[in-house]
Write an enzyme that holds these catalytic residues in place. Structure first.
Site: not given
Length: 262
Positions: A85-86
């Protein structure tokens, strides 16, 4: 390379769908990293576990480098670079700018990249020498934009001293450009350069997994990505823009010493 892109896209889509279905409430933050504002959710880890499992099921000999789990060495010359998850803070708050990012290296060179912005139903893909794509549309960064008319994306670190310096740098940049945007995801910001949604991007403190896939997307869309003084992209500072604007932004930033911390 098309096989790498196809596999990475399938895995990134599956992880994105899972995250959309299970986004946690604020109370489900499980720990912090570099500072109290640098959060990790349980789903960061679940997403990376899913991605690792899918990669190894298809290619059991490959190395995987992930933000949460570190590097698991394989015996091939292929390495997968994973950010599960960026934009975790955006994810936690229900903001749309977060992404699953997967890059593939062969012999140390990135040859494929996928960035899935699941909330928007957008998947950016690129293969070395074969272009960058959003859906069925080939991406081209905007060219010929002078610094004074550039819309520039940036981001901020988690440590107070670093943020203080970043604010000082921003105060010098803002009067020299059209405007600033702060979205909260390095991968999406760089893909936005590729798509012409912003003209340039710079940030201190991003990690390799943040920009590995998106950097290929931008490069294949005609943008230049790198660090200061001819260095490659790195955690001290990463810049991305079309040639010409890249150099202008570089020359604005370099005298400001943006790689320092307070």
């Amino acid at each position: 390379m098309s096989d790498f892109v196809s596999l990475a896209e399938d895995i990134a889509r599956e992880a994105g769908d899972m995250l959309l279905a299970k986004r946690p409430a604020m109370s489900e933050v499980v720990e912090t990293k570099s500072s109290p504002t640098d959060v990790v959710t349980a789903l960061d880890k679940v997403s990376e576990e899913l991605i690792r499992a899918r990669i190894l099921a298809a290619r059991p000999g490959d190395t995987i480098l992930g933000e949460e789990g570190g590097e698991a060495r394989g015996d091939s010359d292929v390495r997968w670079v994973v950010d599960p998850i960026d934009g975790t803070v955006n994810f936690l708050y229900g903001l749309p700018d977060w992404a699953v990012s997967i890059a593939v290296e062969v012999g140390g060179r990135i040859v494929a990249g996928v960035v899935n912005v699941a909330t928007r139903g957008e998947v950016f893909t690129a293969a070395l020498g074969e272009g960058a794509w959003l859906g069925g549309a080939r991406l081209r960064c905007t060219t010929g934009v002078p610094l004074a008319q550039a819309l520039v994306a940036t981001g901020f670190g988690y440590l107070p001293g670093r943020r203080e310096v970043q604010g000082q740098v921003l105060a010098s940049v803002l009067p020299r450009v059209r405007d600033i945007r702060r979205g909260g995801s390095c991968a999406i910001d760089i893909c936005s350069v590729a798509a012409g949604r912003v003209d340039a991007y710079y940030e201190r403190g991003v990690n390799y997994w943040d920009y590995a896939a998106a950097g290929l997307v931008a490069a294949e869309a005609g943008a230049r990505i790198g660090g200061l003084h001819g260095r490659p992209s790195n955690s001290d500072l990463t810049l991305c823009a079309a040639p010409g604007l890249f150099e202008e932004l570089h020359d604005l930033l370099a005298p400001l010493d943006p790689e320092r911390d307070a």
